[in-house]
Every structure is written in C-alpha cells, then in structure tokens.
Design a protein around this motif. Structure first.
Motif, PDB file in Angstrom:
ATOM      1  N   PHE A   1      -6.804   7.566  -9.227  1.00 37.68           N
ATOM      2  CA  PHE A   1      -7.652   8.703  -9.590  1.00 37.68           C
ATOM      3  C   PHE A   1      -6.816   9.968  -9.792  1.00 37.68           C
ATOM      4  O   PHE A   1      -6.974  10.677 -10.795  1.00 37.68           O
ATOM      5  N   LEU A   2      -5.923  10.253  -8.856  1.00 40.81           N
ATOM      6  CA  LEU A   2      -5.110  11.464  -8.964  1.00 40.81           C
ATOM      7  C   LEU A   2      -4.147  11.387 -10.149  1.00 40.81           C
ATOM      8  O   LEU A   2      -3.955  12.373 -10.873  1.00 40.81           O
ATOM      9  N   GLU A   3      -3.538  10.214 -10.356  1.00 42.42           N
ATOM     10  CA  GLU A   3      -2.573  10.078 -11.451  1.00 42.42           C
ATOM     11  C   GLU A   3      -3.246  10.181 -12.811  1.00 42.42           C
ATOM     12  O   GLU A   3      -2.712  10.812 -13.729  1.00 42.42           O
ATOM     13  N   ASP A   4      -4.406   9.554 -12.966  1.00 43.32           N
ATOM     14  CA  ASP A   4      -5.110   9.642 -14.247  1.00 43.32           C
ATOM     15  C   ASP A   4      -5.610  11.058 -14.505  1.00 43.32           C
ATOM     16  O   ASP A   4      -5.585  11.538 -15.649  1.00 43.32           O
ATOM     17  N   SER A   5      -6.065  11.728 -13.446  1.00 46.98           N
ATOM     18  CA  SER A   5      -6.495  13.120 -13.603  1.00 46.98           C
ATOM     19  C   SER A   5      -5.311  13.991 -14.008  1.00 46.98           C
ATOM     20  O   SER A   5      -5.417  14.828 -14.920  1.00 46.98           O
TER      21      SER A   5
ATOM     22  N   VAL B   1       1.176  15.915  -7.346  1.00 49.19           N
ATOM     23  CA  VAL B   1       0.518  14.626  -7.097  1.00 49.19           C
ATOM     24  C   VAL B   1       1.355  13.761  -6.158  1.00 49.19           C
ATOM     25  O   VAL B   1       0.834  13.167  -5.206  1.00 49.19           O
ATOM     26  N   ALA B   2       2.667  13.710  -6.403  1.00 48.51           N
ATOM     27  CA  ALA B   2       3.547  12.911  -5.557  1.00 48.51           C
ATOM     28  C   ALA B   2       3.533  13.419  -4.116  1.00 48.51           C
ATOM     29  O   ALA B   2       3.525  12.628  -3.163  1.00 48.51           O
ATOM     30  N   GLY B   3       3.520  14.742  -3.941  1.00 48.75           N
ATOM     31  CA  GLY B   3       3.491  15.310  -2.596  1.00 48.75           C
ATOM     32  C   GLY B   3       2.222  14.956  -1.848  1.00 48.75           C
ATOM     33  O   GLY B   3       2.263  14.605  -0.657  1.00 48.75           O
TER      34      GLY B   3
ATOM     35  N   ASP C   1       3.984   6.550 -14.035  1.00 48.26           N
ATOM     36  CA  ASP C   1       2.661   6.045 -13.674  1.00 48.26           C
ATOM     37  C   ASP C   1       2.595   4.525 -13.777  1.00 48.26           C
ATOM     38  O   ASP C   1       1.972   3.857 -12.940  1.00 48.26           O
ATOM     39  N   THR C   2       3.225   3.964 -14.814  1.00 50.61           N
ATOM     40  CA  THR C   2       3.243   2.513 -14.971  1.00 50.61           C
ATOM     41  C   THR C   2       3.964   1.849 -13.806  1.00 50.61           C
ATOM     42  O   THR C   2       3.479   0.857 -13.235  1.00 50.61           O
ATOM     43  N   THR C   3       5.122   2.397 -13.448  1.00 48.05           N
ATOM     44  CA  THR C   3       5.866   1.859 -12.308  1.00 48.05           C
ATOM     45  C   THR C   3       5.048   1.998 -11.028  1.00 48.05           C
ATOM     46  O   THR C   3       5.043   1.107 -10.163  1.00 48.05           O
TER      47      THR C   3
ATOM     48  N   VAL D   1      -6.250  -0.862 -10.652  1.00 49.86           N
ATOM     49  CA  VAL D   1      -4.799  -0.708 -10.787  1.00 49.86           C
ATOM     50  C   VAL D   1      -4.301  -1.393 -12.059  1.00 49.86           C
ATOM     51  O   VAL D   1      -3.470  -0.849 -12.792  1.00 49.86           O
ATOM     52  N   VAL D   2      -4.803  -2.591 -12.352  1.00 50.02           N
ATOM     53  CA  VAL D   2      -4.372  -3.337 -13.545  1.00 50.02           C
ATOM     54  C   VAL D   2      -4.752  -2.586 -14.816  1.00 50.02           C
ATOM     55  O   VAL D   2      -3.940  -2.461 -15.754  1.00 50.02           O
ATOM     56  N   VAL D   3      -5.991  -2.083 -14.870  1.00 47.73           N
ATOM     57  CA  VAL D   3      -6.430  -1.328 -16.046  1.00 47.73           C
ATOM     58  C   VAL D   3      -5.564  -0.086 -16.237  1.00 47.73           C
ATOM     59  O   VAL D   3      -5.100   0.214 -17.348  1.00 47.73           O
ATOM     60  N   ALA D   4      -5.317   0.635 -15.151  1.00 41.55           N
ATOM     61  CA  ALA D   4      -4.491   1.846 -15.229  1.00 41.55           C
ATOM     62  C   ALA D   4      -3.062   1.511 -15.655  1.00 41.55           C
ATOM     63  O   ALA D   4      -2.455   2.223 -16.465  1.00 41.55           O
ATOM     64  N   GLY D   5      -2.514   0.423 -15.114  1.00 46.84           N
ATOM     65  CA  GLY D   5      -1.146   0.032 -15.465  1.00 46.84           C
ATOM     66  C   GLY D   5      -1.003  -0.340 -16.931  1.00 46.84           C
ATOM     67  O   GLY D   5      -0.041   0.071 -17.599  1.00 46.84           O
ATOM     68  N   ALA D   6      -1.953  -1.124 -17.438  1.00 51.09           N
ATOM     69  CA  ALA D   6      -1.901  -1.520 -18.851  1.00 51.09           C
ATOM     70  C   ALA D   6      -2.033  -0.308 -19.762  1.00 51.09           C
ATOM     71  O   ALA D   6      -1.317  -0.181 -20.773  1.00 51.09           O
TER      72      ALA D   6
END
Length: 335
Positions: free
Chosen positions: A170-174, A213-215, A52-54, A16-21
């Motif tokens: 995974f879904l958000e990065d994809s 993705v949100a759904g 995505d950051t939020t 999560v930290v890596v994705a957020g940064a």
C-alpha cells in the motif's frame, strides 16, 4: 482460526504478486524512456520501480518463509522471519532506490544534461500511472476487508497491523503514484523552461519520498522483530474476557506478543478463587483458550500461570503493556 489466517495469507500473496508484476513491467518501460530521453526523473522512477520490484520479491519470500509450521527447533513457528525479509526489503528501497534517485538528481543539477525527447517520457508516465493505480486498488480492497474484519478504520488498520506485506504494498504503490506526478512535473518544467534543474529537483524529491517510505517500513519491522505487543484496545478486551472466566479472581499480569502477521501469544498470571479445585482451574484454562482463539483469529497460543496475588489486590491486571492513549477506543484493533 486457521481458515481465516490462510485466507488472509492468500490475499497477501496475491496482492504482492500483482504489485510485483506491475512494477517489473513499469521498470522496463521507465528505463527505456529514461535512456532515450536522458531524463533524470525518468531514470529515478526506473530505479524506484526496480526497488519496488525487488521489494515484492523479498515480501513474497517473507510470506513463504514466515508461513512454515512450527517444529521442535522453532516451537512458535517462523512468523518473525517474515519481518526479517520485510526489513531487508525496506533497506533495499533505502539504499538502491533512494540512493540512486538523490545521487542522479544532484548530478543532473550540476551537469545540466539535455533531456532530449520528452514525448516518450509522458507516454510511459501515463501508462505507469494507470498500472500503479490498478495495483494500489487491489491493496486498498484488502485493507478495507481486513479493517472490516477487525471492526476498525482502514487508517487505524494500516497504522497498527502486523501484516507488513499489505502495508508495504500500500505504501509503495501510493509513493509510486506520487513519484510519477513529481516526475511528470519535473519533466514538464524542464521542457517548458529549457532548464534541467527541474528534472534534477524532481529526481531528488523522488529519492526523499523513497527514503520516507523505507524509514516507515524499517521502523515498523524492527518493532515487530523486537517483540511488539498487540494494540492496547485488543489487550484490554483480552483482559476483560479472561477476567470474566469462572473461578478467576484477578488477572495479575497480562503479556502479549506478535509472533507473526497472524500469530499472537497471550500469557497471563492468574489468581484463581481460593476454593477452586484443580479440575476447575484446568477447565477454566481450556475455556480461556477456546474463548480467545474463537473470538480473535490471530491468537494462536494462550498460557495461564496460576499465581497468588498480593493482599489487597483486586479486580484488574497490572498495566504491563500500556500504550499511548491515542489507541484508546471501543473497537478491537488488528493484531
């Protein structure tokens, strides 16, 4: 069991930290590029990265709050709170990211504003693709490790896992990588044709991608909040282990519930042998807990309720939590 759960939680936090940064850096770059070029697709991608950051901040909160130990007011712990924060994250993506992208795309199609300099958009999209790929690679590694631990496929793990944080990343990065390709196509077509229609269409498509993705994430978290059982194959293995215990005549009812990403409750009505002594029943109950918690790291609570089965009943548990046959198979699913 505790060590395995702590390791999984640590991996999820790092993911999560890596994705957020990564998303924060990308959001700033996309916003600057979008303002300079005026591209609707770039501004939509900036909104995508802000969302995505939020989301990562909310997922970090989910991990932190959900990992708190049990107390007298919450005897089963705070695992379900992680699903509350993860649901908030999905809703933010739905409202902020998707709403902005679709609205801005429609506005661009109607107004047909010129996008200006395209070069900066291409540079930012290329850099963003590399950074998002690095973030996704970490999520993929965690998914593969966890699927091996549960002796299942990565695809099945993602579909059935109760660890909503790694699933969300995974879904958000994809989706982010797909969105970047859509944005690049929209900007490229607008430059080639001189028509901002393509830029607006790309923005709308990015918004629809975010909606999807949100759904998916919102539906998954709602199911876990309501109280989802473990996958059917794991339930059958738990039943098999309990039925094989000394002094057990029949498992009358077997109930399971996912209390958190790494917390499962197992409760069963058990018909013990008629000649079993109280001491033998107590020893069997202790063995049931040791066997299940030792074999399945996510099982935290095991409750057995001695009961007398109806005349003629024999052998197997009542199928109180049957799931679709597509979950059938030999290996245990993640819980």
């Amino acid at each position: 069991m505790a060590e395995a759960g702590a390791k999984t939680e640590s991996e999820s936090v790092a993911t999560v930290v890596v994705a957020g940064a990564a998303n924060l850096a990308i959001a700033v770059a996309k916003l600057v590029a979008g303002l300079i070029s005026g591209s609707a697709a770039m501004l939509s991608e900036a909104a995508h990265s802000v969302a995505d950051t939020t989301t990562e901040v909310l997922l970090f909160q989910a991990l932190r709050r959900g990992a708190r130990p049990a107390d007298p007011q919450h005897p089963f712990g705070y695992g379900k709170e992680s699903y509350v924060w993860a649901f908030f994250a999905a809703m933010f993506t739905f409202v902020a990211g998707a709403g902005f992208a679709v609205t801005h795309g429609v506005t661009t199609i109607l107004v047909h504003e010129h996008s200006g300099d395209y070069l900066i958009s291409y540079v930012v999209l290329a850099v963003s693709f590399v950074i998002e790929s690095i973030s996704l690679a970490r999520a993929v590694r965690q998914v593969r490790r966890e699927s091996r631990r549960w002796q299942t496929t990565p695809r099945r793990f993602l579909r059935l896992t109760a660890d909503t944080t790694v699933k969300a990343v995974f879904l958000e990065d994809s989706a982010a990588l797909i969105g970047l390709l859509i944005a690049a196509l929209g900007v490229g077509l607008s430059e080639a044709t001189g028509d901002e229609l393509w830029d607006g269409i790309a923005s709308i498509l990015i918004g629809l991608l975010l909606l999807t993705v949100a759904g998916i994430l919102a539906s998954n978290n709602l199911s876990l909040l309501v109280g989802r059982s473990v996958p059917e194959r794991l339930r059958r293995e738990i039943e098999h282990d309990l039925a094989g215990l000394p002094e057990v005549e029949r498992i009358d009812t077997l109930l399971t519930m996912q209390l958190g990403p790494d917390d499962v409750l197992v409760a069963a009505k058990v018909d013990f042998r008629d000649d079993a002594t109280g001491a033998a029943i107590e020893a069997t109950a202790d063995e049931a807990e040791r066997r299940l918690t030792g074999r399945y790291p996510a099982i935290r609570y095991v409750f057995l309720d001695p009961t007398r089965s109806l005349p003629g009943a024999a052998g197997t548990a009542r199928d109180t939590q049957a799931q679709p046959s597509k979950d059938a198979g030999g290996e245990p699913d993640p819980s």
